[in-house]
Design a protein around this motif. Structure first.
Motif, short mmCIF file in Angstrom:
data_model
loop_
_atom_site.label_atom_id
_atom_site.label_comp_id
_atom_site.label_asym_id
_atom_site.label_seq_id
_atom_site.Cartn_x
_atom_site.Cartn_y
_atom_site.Cartn_z
N TYR A 84 0.68 -1.22 0.03
CA TYR A 84 0.06 -0.02 -0.05
C TYR A 84 0.92 1.29 -0.12
CZ TYR A 84 -3.53 -3.39 1.36
OH TYR A 84 -3.97 -4.82 1.50
N GLY A 85 2.03 1.15 0.18
CA GLY A 85 3.11 2.56 0.19
C GLY A 85 2.50 3.30 1.22
N THR A 86 2.45 4.72 0.63
CA THR A 86 2.10 5.76 1.56
C THR A 86 0.63 5.63 2.11
OG1 THR A 86 1.48 7.35 -0.06
CG2 THR A 86 3.82 7.20 0.65
N ARG A 87 -0.08 4.82 1.49
CA ARG A 87 -1.46 4.51 1.96
C ARG A 87 -1.83 3.46 3.01
NH1 ARG A 87 -5.61 6.32 -3.04
NH2 ARG A 87 -4.39 8.08 -3.56
N ALA A 88 -0.80 2.96 3.49
CA ALA A 88 -0.86 1.81 4.45
C ALA A 88 -1.24 2.23 5.74
CB ALA A 88 0.49 1.27 4.56
N ALA A 89 -0.98 3.64 6.04
CA ALA A 89 -1.40 4.41 7.38
C ALA A 89 -3.06 4.17 7.35
CB ALA A 89 -0.79 5.76 7.43
N ARG A 90 -3.70 4.31 6.11
CA ARG A 90 -5.16 4.44 6.07
C ARG A 90 -5.80 3.04 6.86
NH1 ARG A 90 -6.75 7.20 0.40
NH2 ARG A 90 -4.83 9.04 0.47
N ILE A 91 -5.21 1.99 6.35
CA ILE A 91 -5.57 0.59 7.06
C ILE A 91 -5.52 0.80 8.50
CG2 ILE A 91 -5.42 -1.68 7.10
CD1 ILE A 91 -4.19 -1.66 4.29
N LEU A 92 -4.53 1.33 9.03
CA LEU A 92 -4.29 1.40 10.60
C LEU A 92 -4.96 2.77 11.43
CD1 LEU A 92 -0.37 0.73 10.36
CD2 LEU A 92 -2.20 -0.99 10.43
N ALA A 93 -5.78 3.61 10.62
CA ALA A 93 -6.20 4.63 11.14
C ALA A 93 -7.09 4.21 12.38
CB ALA A 93 -7.16 5.31 10.25
N GLY A 94 -6.51 4.88 13.54
CA GLY A 94 -7.39 4.89 14.86
C GLY A 94 -7.20 3.56 15.64
N ALA A 95 -5.90 2.70 15.15
CA ALA A 95 -5.55 1.51 15.80
C ALA A 95 -4.22 2.07 16.54
CB ALA A 95 -5.60 0.34 14.82
N ASP A 96 -4.10 1.25 17.60
CA ASP A 96 -2.78 1.37 18.32
C ASP A 96 -2.17 0.06 18.78
OD1 ASP A 96 -4.42 1.12 20.40
OD2 ASP A 96 -4.14 2.92 21.54
N SER A 97 -2.77 -0.77 18.26
CA SER A 97 -2.44 -2.21 18.69
C SER A 97 -3.18 -3.30 17.61
CB SER A 97 -2.77 -2.60 20.03
OG SER A 97 -4.28 -2.83 20.21
N LEU A 98 -2.59 -4.47 17.65
CA LEU A 98 -2.96 -5.46 16.79
C LEU A 98 -4.65 -5.74 17.14
CD1 LEU A 98 -0.27 -8.06 16.58
CD2 LEU A 98 -1.07 -6.56 14.75
N ALA A 99 -4.99 -5.72 18.17
CA ALA A 99 -6.39 -5.65 18.43
C ALA A 99 -7.38 -4.66 17.76
CB ALA A 99 -6.60 -5.55 19.95
N GLY A 100 -6.73 -3.69 17.62
CA GLY A 100 -7.57 -2.31 17.03
C GLY A 100 -7.85 -2.65 15.65
N LEU A 101 -7.08 -3.64 14.72
CA LEU A 101 -7.28 -4.07 13.54
C LEU A 101 -8.52 -4.96 13.24
CD1 LEU A 101 -3.49 -4.83 12.13
CD2 LEU A 101 -4.98 -2.51 12.33
N GLY A 102 -9.21 -5.48 14.61
CA GLY A 102 -10.29 -6.14 14.17
C GLY A 102 -9.89 -7.56 14.23
N ARG A 103 -11.03 -8.28 13.76
CA ARG A 103 -10.89 -10.04 13.69
C ARG A 103 -9.90 -10.27 13.06
NH1 ARG A 103 -15.76 -13.46 11.03
NH2 ARG A 103 -14.61 -15.48 11.23
N GLY A 104 -9.06 -11.30 13.49
CA GLY A 104 -7.84 -11.76 12.75
C GLY A 104 -8.51 -13.46 11.89
N PHE A 105 -8.35 -13.10 10.86
CA PHE A 105 -8.71 -14.49 9.86
C PHE A 105 -7.46 -15.46 9.64
CE2 PHE A 105 -11.83 -11.35 9.21
CZ PHE A 105 -13.10 -11.97 9.08
N ALA A 106 -6.48 -14.94 9.71
CA ALA A 106 -5.10 -15.82 9.53
C ALA A 106 -3.95 -15.01 9.92
CB ALA A 106 -4.99 -16.09 8.10
N PRO A 107 -2.76 -15.44 9.89
CA PRO A 107 -1.44 -14.85 10.31
C PRO A 107 -1.39 -13.43 9.60
CG PRO A 107 -1.14 -17.20 10.61
CD PRO A 107 -2.47 -16.83 9.94
N GLY A 108 -1.37 -12.26 10.01
CA GLY A 108 -0.98 -11.20 9.39
C GLY A 108 -2.47 -10.69 8.31
#
Length: 518
Positions: free
Chosen positions: A430-454
């Protein structure tokens, strides 16, 4: 979208050429609709050898103009998308009895000097007895040559072009097929059909046939006879566990004068390809044969100390390349990788409803192809607008000095809670847009449900809402290659992949029910 909507340009085909044309057109101020019968890059454009290159072997066929054009584009694309395109060093071991060393040196000299180089070093000879690339090779292979080209995530290149087109105003419709189109009152009246069987009509001032392997089929649907034709050539690849520890790729000569690449792939694997076989049948149903697998294994085993066998293959894929037909080329490998643009515009003082059809081409020259296509269309439509894509980054590619490593290190510092492997994958994809995926998160838990490693829900939402992903296949095999580690394992891995696919498809279905308008 309203029925009978009017566009300046209807582009049919969501491969690299169609996406590139839509992007260029939108950037020149045209209203654009891009339709693709399946997913973006679901066929030829995700089944390449994943190289941005001039095509060293094309020099042998006298394709100097094509090689020069491709080498120029190589520099442009390395600047435009340093997150998904990177330099890759190639080692060509010299095998006695094949092309003589003087011929290889002459070819590499031309390759170095046919076009201006800014980012990549020139070629040079090496002693394989002293070079790390010589370690896995047969002891009898003592000398070789090194040159540099580019590696690309081909499917993401298509998606990023479509995304840039969309952000510049284009409408992008995946899983939408052109059923028919006719010239009526100076415009194209086109019937489109969604995956659910419903249909609607749009009008367009001009139509682009960028259907790739289906280009001739679409010409017939439109009732047009083309001056050019395509020859469908199948190219197949195999993926094995990593065959060597260094980061160079190999370009291997074979007795039949073809070459085969062995390329570091997804850190833990080696990508080997490709074949060149005439293909008859549905381009959407292509697959590798046992003979092709044996051919590729034998090509690598001819050079490596440890033979590669079909049992070592962890994954494979095949695609159909629509190459410009040439009656004089009996061997598919000798067919040109150049392209031709055929403009069909009714005569008159003010030609209306032009049809531009794309024949042939290669992924490296897609941007130039699109630029030439829009130069022609803007002229015939009397909509003058300057070319612009040569100096414009693709989404996420606006990295200072195109320094990906510096960007990746900064990204990891910005999000220190991300595991290093995941941070690097996000940076690459995602390059410079990778931060958009992480917006508002400060831990892996903030990324929501995990479906597979990573693989977390935050990324799935981004892919669904921004990149037109609609099912597990879109995510696992095109917008990422996260399916490969599971597919590359034995039976248990395949079962895990099947379960993950079911979970992801269920998630997409629930999201569709929750928000149908997305």
């Amino acid at each position: 979208m309203e029925s009978h909507a009017r566009y300046d340009l209807l582009v049919v085909g969501g491969g690299i050429n169609g996406a590139g044309i839509a992007r260029d057109a939108a950037g020149r101020g045209l209203s654009v609709l891009l339709c693709e019968q399946h997913d973006l890059a679901s066929h030829t454009s995700s089944a390449s050898t994943k190289l941005i290159h001039g095509g060293l072997r094309y020099l042998e066929y006298g394709e100097f103009n094509l090689v020069r054009k491709a080498l120029k584009e190589r520099e442009i694309l390395l600047r435009a998308a340093p997150h998904i395109i990177r330099p890759l060093h190639f080692v060509m071991p010299h095998m006695p009895g094949l092309r003589p060393a003087w011929l290889i040196r002459a070819g590499l000299f031309l390759y170095d000097h046919l076009a201006h180089r800014e980012r990549l070093p020139g070629s040079h000879g090496i002693d394989l007895r002293l070079h790390p690339a010589g370690v896995p090779l047969e002891e009898s292979i003592r000398r070789g040559f090194v040159y540099t080209d580019g590696w690309v995530d081909d499917a993401r290149l298509v998606v990023l072009n479509a995304l840039d087109a969309h952000e510049r105003g284009a409408m992008v419709l995946t899983r939408t097929q052109l059923i028919n189109a006719t010239r009526t009152k100076g415009v194209w009246q086109a019937q489109l059909q969604r995956a659910d069987g419903t249909s609607f009509e749009v009008h367009a001032t001009a139509l682009v046939n960028a259907a790739g392997p289906w280009v001739s089929t679409l010409q017939a649907t439109l009732g047009r006879t083309a001056h050019h034709g395509v020859r469908l050539v199948k190219g197949s690849h195999i993926v094995t566990r990593r065959l060597f520890e260094h980061d160079h790729a190999y370009i291997l000569q074979n007795p039949d004068k073809r070459i085969v690449f062995a390329i570091p792939y997804q850190r833990h694997y080696t990508l080997i390809g490709t074949t060149d076989l005439d293909y008859q049948g549905d381009p959407g149903q292509v697959s590798i044969t046992d003979d092709e697998t044996r051919y590729l294994c034998a090509a690598v085993s001819r050079y490596f100390k440890h033979p590669v066998t079909p049992a070592d293959v962890r994954w494979s894929y095949a695609g159909v390349r629509p190459l410009l037909a040439a009656e004089s080329a009996a061997n598919p490998s000798a067919l040109t990788r150049d392209y031709s643009l055929e403009l069909d515009a009714p005569p008159g003082a003010a030609p209306l409803a032009p049809l531009l059809s794309v024949f042939g081409g290669k992924i490296t020259t897609y941007r130039k192809l699109a630029e030439e296509a829009l130069d022609q269309l803007c002229h015939v439509l009397k909509r003058p607008a300057p070319a612009w894509t040569a100096n414009a980054p693709l989404p996420g590619g606006d990295i200072a000095q195109a320094d990906f490593e510096g960007f990746a290190a900064q990204f990891q510092q910005q999000f220190p809670w991300l595991p290093a492997d995941l941070a690097r994958r996000y940076a690459h994809a995602y390059g410079t847009r990778a931060a958009r995926i992480l917006a508002g998160a400060d831990s892996l838990a903030g990324l929501g449900r995990g479906f597979a490693p990573g693989l977390y829900e935050a990324e799935l939402r981004y892919l669904r809402d921004t990149e037109w992903a609609r099912c597990a296949q879109d995510v696992l095999w095109r917008r990422s290659k996260l399916g490969l580690p599971l597919a590359a394992e034995a039976l248990d891995g395949l079962k895990s992949l099947e379960k993950l696919t079911q979970k992801l498809d269920a998630w997409f279905a629930s999201e569709q029910q929750r928000d149908p308008m997305r």
